[in-house]
Design an enzyme around this catalytic site. Structure first.
Site, PDB file in Angstrom:
ATOM      1  N   PRO A  89      -9.357  -0.360 -17.365  1.00 42.91           N
ATOM      2  CA  PRO A  89     -10.296   0.192 -18.363  1.00 42.91           C
ATOM      3  C   PRO A  89      -9.594   1.066 -19.403  1.00 42.91           C
ATOM      4  O   PRO A  89     -10.163   1.356 -20.437  1.00 42.91           O
ATOM      5  CB  PRO A  89     -11.264   1.038 -17.538  1.00 42.91           C
ATOM      6  CG  PRO A  89     -10.974   0.752 -16.113  1.00 42.91           C
ATOM      7  CD  PRO A  89      -9.627   0.127 -16.010  1.00 42.91           C
ATOM      8  N   GLU A 116      -7.858   3.495  -7.193  1.00 45.89           N
ATOM      9  CA  GLU A 116      -7.951   4.364  -8.383  1.00 45.89           C
ATOM     10  C   GLU A 116      -7.022   3.903  -9.503  1.00 45.89           C
ATOM     11  O   GLU A 116      -7.012   4.479 -10.581  1.00 45.89           O
ATOM     12  CB  GLU A 116      -7.593   5.806  -8.009  1.00 45.89           C
ATOM     13  CG  GLU A 116      -8.658   6.512  -7.201  1.00 45.89           C
ATOM     14  CD  GLU A 116     -10.014   6.483  -7.866  1.00 45.89           C
ATOM     15  OE1 GLU A 116     -10.135   6.971  -8.991  1.00 45.89           O
ATOM     16  OE2 GLU A 116     -10.956   5.973  -7.239  1.00 45.89           O
ATOM     17  N   ARG A 154      -9.587 -22.095 -22.785  1.00 44.79           N
ATOM     18  CA  ARG A 154     -10.422 -22.933 -23.670  1.00 44.79           C
ATOM     19  C   ARG A 154      -9.826 -23.102 -25.063  1.00 44.79           C
ATOM     20  O   ARG A 154     -10.254 -23.961 -25.825  1.00 44.79           O
ATOM     21  CB  ARG A 154     -11.857 -22.443 -23.719  1.00 44.79           C
ATOM     22  CG  ARG A 154     -12.010 -21.027 -24.175  1.00 44.79           C
ATOM     23  CD  ARG A 154     -13.404 -20.522 -23.872  1.00 44.79           C
ATOM     24  NE  ARG A 154     -14.435 -21.347 -24.483  1.00 44.79           N
ATOM     25  CZ  ARG A 154     -14.676 -21.376 -25.772  1.00 44.79           C
ATOM     26  NH1 ARG A 154     -13.954 -20.640 -26.597  1.00 44.79           N
ATOM     27  NH2 ARG A 154     -15.617 -22.137 -26.271  1.00 44.79           N
ATOM     28  N   ASP A 169     -17.114 -21.602 -32.462  1.00 45.99           N
ATOM     29  CA  ASP A 169     -17.398 -20.446 -31.602  1.00 45.99           C
ATOM     30  C   ASP A 169     -17.805 -19.194 -32.360  1.00 45.99           C
ATOM     31  O   ASP A 169     -17.390 -18.992 -33.488  1.00 45.99           O
ATOM     32  CB  ASP A 169     -16.134 -20.044 -30.826  1.00 45.99           C
ATOM     33  CG  ASP A 169     -15.902 -20.910 -29.621  1.00 45.99           C
ATOM     34  OD1 ASP A 169     -16.815 -21.669 -29.278  1.00 45.99           O
ATOM     35  OD2 ASP A 169     -14.812 -20.816 -29.060  1.00 45.99           O
TER      36      ASP A 169
HETATM   37  N1  ADE Z   1     -10.506  -2.920 -14.104  1.00 40.65           N
HETATM   38  C1  ADE Z   1     -11.613  -2.207 -13.827  1.00 40.65           C
HETATM   39  N2  ADE Z   1     -12.430  -2.148 -14.880  1.00 40.65           N
HETATM   40  C2  ADE Z   1     -11.839  -2.866 -15.883  1.00 40.65           C
HETATM   41  C3  ADE Z   1     -12.176  -3.159 -17.213  1.00 40.65           C
HETATM   42  N3  ADE Z   1     -13.303  -2.720 -17.776  1.00 40.65           N
HETATM   43  N4  ADE Z   1     -11.322  -3.911 -17.934  1.00 40.65           N
HETATM   44  C4  ADE Z   1     -10.166  -4.348 -17.390  1.00 40.65           C
HETATM   45  N5  ADE Z   1      -9.778  -4.073 -16.141  1.00 40.65           N
HETATM   46  C5  ADE Z   1     -10.599  -3.349 -15.373  1.00 40.65           C
END
Ligand code: ADE
Length: 247
Positions: A89, A116, A154, A169
């Site tokens: 994230p 974590e 794709r 697309d």
């Molecule tokens: N791992 C956990 N959440 C994630 C996300 N939003 N994007 C990429 N990898 C992740």
């Protein structure tokens, strides 16, 4: 294109040889997917690959060494120059532009974290790109890795046939996609298909589709419009919508 996925859940990636366009690409040998489980490089009898974070706090952190060995094994199996992508994230947001760039690579190593996260020193020394699939937290990088793989596969030459071409697309031209309709032209409750789509006039249909794409993008994702070089005609159309919105 070859993908080597580093994951403690290799079975999840069997999905790729099971369904739809990606399984066709695997069967036709346009795509190869292999997995490496870092547990095989654990140096303790419990096969654990995570430990408590220095400094305290909740959760566990994946350790440097088993992940480093996994990356080196992946590079040995593919090519030393294969890019390492860590799904997290904290990464840069995945966009169609990024996907297009990844699709030009011959091989990618996808590193899936759990717990974590992973020891930061591994990211600093072995990861080329950190990628996020959105501003929300999943329990691991496996689903994001699959999202990334699907979006790349794709685009590979010969994977999509004409009927599912990527040219139409969403995001291909920076706009959202237009609405689509199929038979019957009139539903039992009277709902109709826009007349122009039944006209057979291809130029008009193309104009209508472009207008719809522009309108949807204006209504739903104004942030995308701001990044585009629009024609004078498109700019005028948007100016009109802005006026109508004000009324
Ligand atoms: N791992 C956990 N959440 C994630 C996300 N939003 N994007 C990429 N990898 C992740």
């Amino acid at each position: 294109m070859e993908f080597s996925v580093i994951t403690i859940f290799p079975e999840m990636f069997q999905l790729f040889s099971g369904y739809g366009i990606s399984s066709r690409a695997v069967q036709n040998e346009q795509v190869k997917v292999s997995t490496i489980n870092p547990r095989q490089f654990a140096n303790n009898r419990y096969q654990s690959i995570d430990d408590r974070p220095f400094g305290g706090g909740p959760g566990m952190v994946m350790m440097y060494e088993p992940l480093e060995k996994s990356i080196l094994a992946a590079k040995n199996a593919l090519t030393k120059s294969a890019k390492v992508v860590y799904l997290s994230p904290q990464g840069e947001p995945l966009t169609q532009k990024k996907v297009n760039a990844f699709a030009k690579q011959d091989a990618l190593i996808l590193l899936c974290g759990r717990y974590e996260g992973i020891d930061e020193r591994l990211i600093e020394t072995h990861v080329d790109e950190e990628v996020s699939i959105g501003d929300y937290v999943l329990s691991g990088g496996e689903l994001p890795a699959m999202v990334l793989m699907d979006s790349i596969i794709r685009l590979l030459p010969g994977v999509l046939n004409d009927s599912d071409s990527a040219i139409e697309d969403s995001f291909y031209d920076g706009l959202l996609d237009c609405p689509h309709y199929t038979r019957p032209a009139v539903l039992p409750d009277g709902q109709k298909v826009p007349e122009v789509l039944l006209s057979g006039d291809h130029k008009k249909i193309q104009q209508w589709r472009h207008q719809q794409k522009l309108k949807r993008t204006f209504e739903r994702r104004r942030d995308l419009i701001e990044c585009l070089c629009l024609s004078e005609e498109d700019k005028q159309m948007i100016a009109q919508w802005v006026q109508t919105n004000k009324k």
